[in-house]
Scaffold this motif. Structure first.
Motif, PDB file in Angstrom:
ATOM      1  N   VAL A 122       1.255  -0.439  -0.282  1.00 18.56           N
ATOM      2  CA  VAL A 122       0.118   0.279   0.126  1.00 18.56           C
ATOM      3  C   VAL A 122       0.842   1.093   0.081  1.00 18.56           C
ATOM      4  CG1 VAL A 122      -1.679  -1.199   1.608  1.00 18.56           C
ATOM      5  CG2 VAL A 122       0.365  -0.166   3.193  1.00 18.56           C
ATOM      6  N   GLN A 123       0.210   2.127  -0.318  1.00 20.22           N
ATOM      7  CA  GLN A 123       1.230   3.422  -0.364  1.00 20.22           C
ATOM      8  C   GLN A 123       0.097   5.031   1.008  1.00 20.22           C
ATOM      9  OE1 GLN A 123       1.341   5.740  -3.595  1.00 20.22           O
ATOM     10  NE2 GLN A 123       0.923   7.432  -2.932  1.00 20.22           N
ATOM     11  N   ILE A 124       0.909   5.837   1.748  1.00 18.75           N
ATOM     12  CA  ILE A 124       0.738   5.544   2.220  1.00 18.75           C
ATOM     13  C   ILE A 124       1.161   7.499   2.853  1.00 18.75           C
ATOM     14  CG2 ILE A 124       0.317   6.832   5.090  1.00 18.75           C
ATOM     15  CD1 ILE A 124       0.340   3.012   5.551  1.00 18.75           C
ATOM     16  N   ASP A 125       1.147   8.342   2.073  1.00 18.48           N
ATOM     17  CA  ASP A 125       0.547   9.794   2.303  1.00 18.48           C
ATOM     18  C   ASP A 125       0.356  10.362   3.438  1.00 18.48           C
ATOM     19  OD1 ASP A 125       1.474   9.148  -0.370  1.00 18.48           O
ATOM     20  OD2 ASP A 125       0.006   9.315  -1.461  1.00 18.48           O
ATOM     21  N   GLY A 126       1.196  11.304   4.246  1.00 17.61           N
ATOM     22  CA  GLY A 126       1.607  12.440   5.347  1.00 17.61           C
ATOM     23  C   GLY A 126       1.992  12.721   5.959  1.00 17.61           C
ATOM     24  N   PRO A 127       1.828  12.498   6.484  1.00 14.03           N
ATOM     25  CA  PRO A 127       2.665  13.419   8.050  1.00 14.03           C
ATOM     26  C   PRO A 127       3.657  12.410   8.221  1.00 14.03           C
ATOM     27  CG  PRO A 127       1.131  14.448   8.633  1.00 14.03           C
ATOM     28  CD  PRO A 127       0.418  13.470   7.560  1.00 14.03           C
ATOM     29  N   GLN A 128       5.230  11.829   8.587  1.00 17.79           N
ATOM     30  CA  GLN A 128       5.900  10.073   8.822  1.00 17.79           C
ATOM     31  C   GLN A 128       5.256  10.025  10.123  1.00 17.79           C
ATOM     32  OE1 GLN A 128       7.262   9.171   6.622  1.00 17.79           O
ATOM     33  NE2 GLN A 128       7.016   7.055   8.076  1.00 17.79           N
ATOM     34  N   PRO A 129       5.393  11.028  11.065  1.00 16.44           N
ATOM     35  CA  PRO A 129       4.703  10.347  12.389  1.00 16.44           C
ATOM     36  C   PRO A 129       3.432   9.370  12.344  1.00 16.44           C
ATOM     37  CG  PRO A 129       5.291  12.326  12.901  1.00 16.44           C
ATOM     38  CD  PRO A 129       5.312  11.774  11.539  1.00 16.44           C
ATOM     39  N   LEU A 130       2.636   9.935  12.384  1.00 18.57           N
ATOM     40  CA  LEU A 130       1.166   9.131  11.795  1.00 18.57           C
ATOM     41  C   LEU A 130       1.295   8.276  10.321  1.00 18.57           C
ATOM     42  CD1 LEU A 130      -1.382  12.074  11.283  1.00 18.57           C
ATOM     43  CD2 LEU A 130      -1.138  10.169  13.249  1.00 18.57           C
ATOM     44  N   ALA A 131       2.151   8.074   9.817  1.00 17.27           N
ATOM     45  CA  ALA A 131       2.445   7.152   8.461  1.00 17.27           C
ATOM     46  C   ALA A 131       2.342   5.749   9.880  1.00 17.27           C
ATOM     47  CB  ALA A 131       2.853   7.364   7.669  1.00 17.27           C
ATOM     48  N   ASP A 132       3.778   5.652  10.661  1.00 20.63           N
ATOM     49  CA  ASP A 132       4.731   4.715  10.811  1.00 20.63           C
ATOM     50  C   ASP A 132       3.606   3.924  12.349  1.00 20.63           C
ATOM     51  OD1 ASP A 132       6.733   5.673   9.562  1.00 20.63           O
ATOM     52  OD2 ASP A 132       7.830   6.313  11.693  1.00 20.63           O
ATOM     53  N   ARG A 133       2.393   5.762  12.838  1.00 13.66           N
ATOM     54  CA  ARG A 133       1.777   4.611  13.617  1.00 13.66           C
ATOM     55  C   ARG A 133       0.776   3.781  13.422  1.00 13.66           C
ATOM     56  NH1 ARG A 133      -1.016   8.266  18.584  1.00 13.66           N
ATOM     57  NH2 ARG A 133      -2.300   7.051  19.409  1.00 13.66           N
ATOM     58  N   LEU A 134       0.501   4.520  11.751  1.00 10.78           N
ATOM     59  CA  LEU A 134      -0.520   3.551  11.424  1.00 10.78           C
ATOM     60  C   LEU A 134      -0.147   2.336  10.305  1.00 10.78           C
ATOM     61  CD1 LEU A 134      -3.480   3.239   9.688  1.00 10.78           C
ATOM     62  CD2 LEU A 134      -2.677   4.355   7.506  1.00 10.78           C
ATOM     63  N   ARG A 135       1.373   1.852  10.276  1.00 12.83           N
ATOM     64  CA  ARG A 135       2.059   0.930  10.230  1.00 12.83           C
ATOM     65  C   ARG A 135       2.333  -0.061  11.137  1.00 12.83           C
ATOM     66  NH1 ARG A 135       3.452   0.903   4.686  1.00 12.83           N
ATOM     67  NH2 ARG A 135       3.851   2.179   3.797  1.00 12.83           N
ATOM     68  N   THR A 136       2.503   0.162  12.434  1.00 14.61           N
ATOM     69  CA  THR A 136       2.549  -0.704  13.281  1.00 14.61           C
ATOM     70  C   THR A 136       1.086  -0.708  14.376  1.00 14.61           C
ATOM     71  OG1 THR A 136       3.303   1.387  14.386  1.00 14.61           O
ATOM     72  CG2 THR A 136       5.238   0.059  13.656  1.00 14.61           C
ATOM     73  N   ALA A 137      -0.225  -0.153  13.553  1.00 17.81           N
ATOM     74  CA  ALA A 137      -1.096   0.308  14.305  1.00 17.81           C
ATOM     75  C   ALA A 137      -1.778  -1.371  14.959  1.00 17.81           C
ATOM     76  CB  ALA A 137      -2.287   0.767  14.372  1.00 17.81           C
ATOM     77  N   PRO A 138      -2.161  -2.006  16.215  1.00 22.63           N
ATOM     78  CA  PRO A 138      -2.833  -2.987  16.363  1.00 22.63           C
ATOM     79  C   PRO A 138      -4.847  -3.050  15.361  1.00 22.63           C
ATOM     80  CG  PRO A 138      -3.215  -2.033  18.672  1.00 22.63           C
ATOM     81  CD  PRO A 138      -2.281  -1.171  17.947  1.00 22.63           C
ATOM     82  N   LEU A 139      -4.231  -3.237  14.633  1.00 20.97           N
ATOM     83  CA  LEU A 139      -5.575  -3.834  13.503  1.00 20.97           C
ATOM     84  C   LEU A 139      -5.879  -4.962  13.313  1.00 20.97           C
ATOM     85  CD1 LEU A 139      -4.120  -1.781  10.382  1.00 20.97           C
ATOM     86  CD2 LEU A 139      -5.382  -0.957  12.598  1.00 20.97           C
ATOM     87  N   GLY A 140      -7.225  -5.114  12.639  1.00 24.07           N
ATOM     88  CA  GLY A 140      -7.834  -6.122  12.285  1.00 24.07           C
ATOM     89  C   GLY A 140      -9.168  -6.140  13.583  1.00 24.07           C
ATOM     90  N   LEU A 141      -9.723  -7.207  13.260  1.00 26.85           N
ATOM     91  CA  LEU A 141     -11.210  -7.429  14.356  1.00 26.85           C
ATOM     92  C   LEU A 141     -11.018  -7.801  15.686  1.00 26.85           C
ATOM     93  CD1 LEU A 141     -13.780  -8.384  11.495  1.00 26.85           C
ATOM     94  CD2 LEU A 141     -13.752  -5.831  12.576  1.00 26.85           C
TER      95      LEU A 141
END
Length: 209
Positions: free
Chosen positions: A190-209
């Motif tokens: 995927v591609q993530i555009d935006g502030p780097q700290p937020l992008a990094d947080r999204l890449r390591t967030a505990p996602l899923g149901l």
């Protein structure tokens, strides 16, 4: 009508037999044997399947899963391949709705744990089928994410989630977004555009149901 749940199930079962019971998966600590047992519990053990998502039942579900995992490998894969008709999740009436995303994700769990993997060229129909559950995953997992997060699947749709604030954009094909939003960020293209700290947080967030 294409039966994507069936084709993903068959492809996963074939790959499991090819690789054997001790092959790695994307799920940390799980081999193909562990994953196969999980799928059997989900479809064949309604008394334990609730523990997949409900913490109070997790211990019992895990004990059942481990007992099932001890079955002979061809038998275990055969049970993954051929769900019982009485199963609420495995019968022909519910198969596409209940299993398309499930078996796509787990097929990729095995594929992408192998060296040299590359994304498949998925049919447009399968991509379209995955876009709706990808949106559900996003709305559940990211409703409190501290950003104005725009998720785009070019050619299929877009949606906005999050609590608002700085803008972040997540772009990918529906299949890749499904993997990302189900907690498999490290293997999703995927591609993530935006502030780097937020992008990094999204890449390591505990996602899923």
């Amino acid at each position: 009508m294409p039966r994507y749940a069936r084709s993903e199930r068959e492809a996963l079962a074939d790959l499991m037999l090819e690789l054997g019971p001790d092959a790695p998966t994307i799920n940390e600590g799980w081999t193909t044997r562990d994953l196969a047992a999980h799928l059997v519990v989900r479809e064949r053990r309604p008394d334990a399947a609730g523990g997949i998502v409900l913490p109070p039942l997790r211990g019992y579900a895990e004990r059942v899963r481990r007992r099932i995992a001890a079955r002979p490998w061809p038998q275990l894969v055969g049970q993954v391949r051929r769900p019982p008709a009485w199963s609420p999740l495995g019968n022909p009436l519910t198969d596409e709705l209940a299993n398309t995303m499930e078996f796509f994700v787990h097929h990729e769990d095995v594929r992408r744990a192998r060296p040299g993997w590359s994304p498949r060229d998925l049919p447009a129909g399968l991509q379209a089928r995955l876009w709706k559950p990808a949106g559900l995953l996003a709305r559940v997992a990211l409703r409190r994410f501290p950003a104005d997060l725009l998720i785009q699947a070019p050619g299929f749709g877009e949606l906005s989630v999050g609590r608002g604030g700085e803008r972040l954009r997540l772009v990918g094909a529906p299949g890749e977004l499904t993997l990302f939003l189900s907690g498999r960020q490290r293997v999703a293209r995927v591609q993530i555009d935006g502030p780097q700290p937020l992008a990094d947080r999204l890449r390591t967030a505990p996602l899923g149901l």
